[in-house]
Scaffold this motif. Structure first.
Motif, PDB file in Angstrom:
ATOM      1  N   ASP A  85      49.564   4.236  69.945  1.00 59.09           N
ATOM      2  CA  ASP A  85      48.724   2.812  70.586  1.00 59.09           C
ATOM      3  C   ASP A  85      49.828   2.190  70.909  1.00 59.09           C
ATOM      4  O   ASP A  85      51.064   2.388  71.558  1.00 59.09           O
ATOM      5  CB  ASP A  85      48.109   2.687  69.895  1.00 59.09           C
ATOM      6  CG  ASP A  85      49.227   1.687  68.148  1.00 59.09           C
ATOM      7  OD1 ASP A  85      50.181   1.793  68.826  1.00 59.09           O
ATOM      8  OD2 ASP A  85      48.639   1.541  67.291  1.00 59.09           O
ATOM      9  N   ASP A  86      49.676   1.866  72.251  1.00 65.02           N
ATOM     10  CA  ASP A  86      50.202   0.304  72.634  1.00 65.02           C
ATOM     11  C   ASP A  86      51.495   1.471  74.277  1.00 65.02           C
ATOM     12  O   ASP A  86      52.500   0.870  73.483  1.00 65.02           O
ATOM     13  CB  ASP A  86      50.588  -0.691  71.890  1.00 65.02           C
ATOM     14  CG  ASP A  86      50.006  -1.498  70.895  1.00 65.02           C
ATOM     15  OD1 ASP A  86      49.578  -1.949  71.657  1.00 65.02           O
ATOM     16  OD2 ASP A  86      50.501  -1.905  70.076  1.00 65.02           O
ATOM     17  N   LEU A  87      50.828   2.298  74.495  1.00 65.58           N
ATOM     18  CA  LEU A  87      51.583   2.870  75.068  1.00 65.58           C
ATOM     19  C   LEU A  87      52.021   2.443  76.750  1.00 65.58           C
ATOM     20  O   LEU A  87      51.838   1.790  77.271  1.00 65.58           O
ATOM     21  CB  LEU A  87      50.554   4.021  75.377  1.00 65.58           C
ATOM     22  CG  LEU A  87      50.217   5.016  74.560  1.00 65.58           C
ATOM     23  CD1 LEU A  87      48.517   5.567  74.777  1.00 65.58           C
ATOM     24  CD2 LEU A  87      51.613   6.165  74.512  1.00 65.58           C
ATOM     25  N   THR A  88      53.587   3.482  76.698  1.00 60.22           N
ATOM     26  CA  THR A  88      54.063   2.486  78.298  1.00 60.22           C
ATOM     27  C   THR A  88      54.428   3.636  79.136  1.00 60.22           C
ATOM     28  O   THR A  88      55.065   4.887  78.068  1.00 60.22           O
ATOM     29  CB  THR A  88      54.720   1.858  77.684  1.00 60.22           C
ATOM     30  OG1 THR A  88      54.227   0.563  77.132  1.00 60.22           O
ATOM     31  CG2 THR A  88      55.278   0.386  79.308  1.00 60.22           C
ATOM     32  N   LEU A  89      54.157   3.602  80.663  1.00 60.13           N
ATOM     33  CA  LEU A  89      54.916   4.871  81.488  1.00 60.13           C
ATOM     34  C   LEU A  89      56.199   4.348  81.887  1.00 60.13           C
ATOM     35  O   LEU A  89      55.533   3.515  82.729  1.00 60.13           O
ATOM     36  CB  LEU A  89      53.406   5.270  82.181  1.00 60.13           C
ATOM     37  CG  LEU A  89      54.032   6.484  83.670  1.00 60.13           C
ATOM     38  CD1 LEU A  89      54.252   7.247  82.799  1.00 60.13           C
ATOM     39  CD2 LEU A  89      52.612   6.558  84.731  1.00 60.13           C
ATOM     40  N   PRO A 133      46.849   1.231  79.456  1.00 52.27           N
ATOM     41  CA  PRO A 133      45.419   0.661  78.682  1.00 52.27           C
ATOM     42  C   PRO A 133      44.809   1.638  77.163  1.00 52.27           C
ATOM     43  O   PRO A 133      45.475   3.077  77.185  1.00 52.27           O
ATOM     44  CB  PRO A 133      43.820   1.012  79.511  1.00 52.27           C
ATOM     45  CG  PRO A 133      44.825   1.666  80.799  1.00 52.27           C
ATOM     46  CD  PRO A 133      45.999   1.916  80.986  1.00 52.27           C
ATOM     47  N   ASP A 134      43.755   0.375  76.954  1.00 57.59           N
ATOM     48  CA  ASP A 134      44.089   0.999  75.585  1.00 57.59           C
ATOM     49  C   ASP A 134      43.123   2.747  75.771  1.00 57.59           C
ATOM     50  O   ASP A 134      42.945   3.654  74.767  1.00 57.59           O
ATOM     51  CB  ASP A 134      43.227   0.561  73.887  1.00 57.59           C
ATOM     52  CG  ASP A 134      44.031  -1.167  73.839  1.00 57.59           C
ATOM     53  OD1 ASP A 134      45.948  -1.002  73.966  1.00 57.59           O
ATOM     54  OD2 ASP A 134      43.507  -1.790  74.156  1.00 57.59           O
ATOM     55  N   SER A 135      42.166   2.892  76.611  1.00 56.95           N
ATOM     56  CA  SER A 135      41.528   4.085  77.123  1.00 56.95           C
ATOM     57  C   SER A 135      41.996   4.733  76.886  1.00 56.95           C
ATOM     58  O   SER A 135      41.061   6.137  76.629  1.00 56.95           O
ATOM     59  CB  SER A 135      40.573   3.022  78.337  1.00 56.95           C
ATOM     60  OG  SER A 135      41.610   3.141  78.664  1.00 56.95           O
ATOM     61  N   GLU A 164      55.870   6.207  75.910  1.00 55.42           N
ATOM     62  CA  GLU A 164      56.359   5.484  75.010  1.00 55.42           C
ATOM     63  C   GLU A 164      54.940   4.703  74.255  1.00 55.42           C
ATOM     64  O   GLU A 164      54.296   4.557  74.738  1.00 55.42           O
ATOM     65  CB  GLU A 164      57.511   4.675  75.111  1.00 55.42           C
ATOM     66  CG  GLU A 164      58.515   5.382  75.735  1.00 55.42           C
ATOM     67  CD  GLU A 164      60.035   4.576  75.713  1.00 55.42           C
ATOM     68  OE1 GLU A 164      61.036   4.697  74.918  1.00 55.42           O
ATOM     69  OE2 GLU A 164      60.390   3.505  76.618  1.00 55.42           O
ATOM     70  N   ALA A 165      55.413   5.072  72.777  1.00 55.94           N
ATOM     71  CA  ALA A 165      54.089   4.472  71.757  1.00 55.94           C
ATOM     72  C   ALA A 165      55.373   3.232  71.248  1.00 55.94           C
ATOM     73  O   ALA A 165      56.106   3.325  71.537  1.00 55.94           O
ATOM     74  CB  ALA A 165      53.335   4.913  71.283  1.00 55.94           C
ATOM     75  N   ALA A 166      54.533   1.973  70.715  1.00 56.93           N
ATOM     76  CA  ALA A 166      55.197   0.854  70.233  1.00 56.93           C
ATOM     77  C   ALA A 166      55.776   1.802  68.750  1.00 56.93           C
ATOM     78  O   ALA A 166      54.538   2.506  68.237  1.00 56.93           O
ATOM     79  CB  ALA A 166      54.158  -0.486  70.146  1.00 56.93           C
TER      80      ALA A 166
END
Length: 416
Positions: A85-89, A133-135, A164-166
């Motif tokens: 979750d809480d993903l960033t590209l 997004p969370d989706s 990356e994920a949190a």
């Protein structure tokens, strides 16, 4: 799921014969602010991306060039985001020479759906980062880079793609595989172990397996191991026990460069699975099989790597003499060498000649004798990934810039 980083520290060595093994421990992992889920720097080609139109790769990354007849693009294979979750590209990009009305576009798709644009521009240079997004969480994410331009001199260069994920672990709730989960692959697994030293087709091999095989309905994957020249299964006993404690049924006998004995062993194990008189009756997962070995055992593994029942092969300190060993590979392969090992040059040549997905580590402070012991936990994680379906290990332990085993030496991979 704990991760391993840093370097295995050698605590001593006890040599028995030419292929005997020493002793080592593992450093505890430092915490990190984020978990890498996927990465690609195009240093070994397109990686998991596919390309259409004019696209080439090099030290600069992947470069798309404009065309009057087509729209060049890069599209990634699906990235499994289950449990993250809480993903960033993030990625770097550089557009060059685009005229008014020409653009590059970066977009993503989830579970095969339509693409959503993250960035579309004519001029841009440098690194950029987008929270996803969370989706997208729990889905299969594809990334797409496209260029709409008319001239080969108009380009988009992409590099250092990273998701990356949190948090500092793996997935928040890692998907379970076919074996009981573990928190640390460097520790013994959840099974007590039984050793039969008079097993196999000739009653001269070792069968090392979970004492309560089949507990809770588990079917156990199979690993056939070839010792190095001048050694036998006893020289690897603690490692065979380690792998069996994690739920694998391990068979080993004196090796040869001809791997036919491995195929015979697998045939014998199939018979054991079918025999009501066997302690393993009905408890083997014969769809999940690996061959592997140390030095001469690795050569034997290359010899029969096209065996259709295999899912993966493991090669430790055993590069082929002519560089043709990889020709038989049909499945993902693990290569482990040492920075003080005379066989590493041959392994590097094999790596260059390998066309299947491969992960290769040249371990620090490791010679020919110590290679298996220093790499035993890498092998455990590899088997849990490829034979026990623990897919989160793909990025957590192997295929990411900060992978759990990347700190043990010079790690590289390609063709994924």
């Amino acid at each position: 799921m704990s991760r391993i980083s840093g370097r295995l520290r050698l605590l001593g060595a006890a040599a028995v014969g030419i292929m005997a093994v020493g002793t080592t421990g593992a450093a505890a992992p430092p915490a990190s602010a984020a978990t890498p889920v996927y990465s690609e720097d195009f240093s070994d080609g397109l990686g998991t991306f596919t390309a259409s139109g004019s696209v080439r790769t090099g030290t600069y990354g992947a470069r798309l060039s404009g065309s009057l007849s087509s729209t060049p693009s890069l599209v990634s294979a699906p990235v499994d985001l289950t449990g993250y979750d809480d993903l960033t590209l993030s990625y770097t990009r550089a557009a060059s020479g685009l005229d008014l009305g020409e653009t590059f576009t970066v977009a993503y798709s989830v579970d095969g759906g339509s693409f959503t644009t993250l960035e579309s521009a004519r001029t841009a240079t440098g690194a950029v980062s987008f929270p996803l997004p969370d989706s997208v969480e729990g889905g299969d994410l594809r990334l797409r880079f496209t260029l709409q331009a008319n001239s080969l001199l108009e380009t988009l260069t992409v590099d250092d793609v990273l998701i990356e994920a949190a948090g500092d672990g793996g997935p928040t709730d890692p998907p379970t595989g076919s074996l009981p989960p573990v928190d640390d692959v460097t520790a013994p697994g959840p099974y007590a172990v039984t050793v039969d030293e008079s097993a196999g087709p000739g009653n001269d091999g070792w069968l090392v397996y979970p004492a309560d095989a089949g507990r809770n309905g588990v079917d156990h994957p199979v690993f056939v191991w070839g010792p190095g020249a001048g050694s036998d299964p006893a020289d690897y006993e603690d490692m065979l026990r380690q792998w069996a404690s994690h739920g694998f049924v391990v068979y080993s006998e004196v090796s040869s460069s001809n791997g036919a004995y491995m195929v015979d062993a697998l045939d014998w194990l199939e018979d054991q699975n079918a025999s009501a008189r066997s302690p393993l009756h009905g408890d083997l997962d014969l769809s999940e099989v690996a061959f592997g070995g140390h030095s001469r055992g690795s050569l034997g593994t290359f010899d029969v790597a096209d065996e259709p029942r295999l899912e993966t092969t493991v090669h430790v300190a055993g590069g082929s003499f002519d560089g043709n060993g990889p020709d038989s590979l049909r499945n993902p392969a693990l290569y482990i060498g040492g920075d003080e090992d005379f066989a590493t040059a041959n392994m590097e040549r094999d790596y260059t000649n390998t066309d299947v997905p491969v992960w290769f580590s040249i371990l620090d402070d490791t010679d020919h004798i110590l290679a298996t012991r220093n790499g035993q936990h890498v092998i455990t994680a590899w088997l849990r990934w490829h034979l026990a379906d623990e897919d989160f290990r793909r990025t957590q332990d192997f295929l990411s810039p900060n992978c759990g085993f990347c700190g043990l030496g010079d790690a590289r991979y390609k063709n994924w």
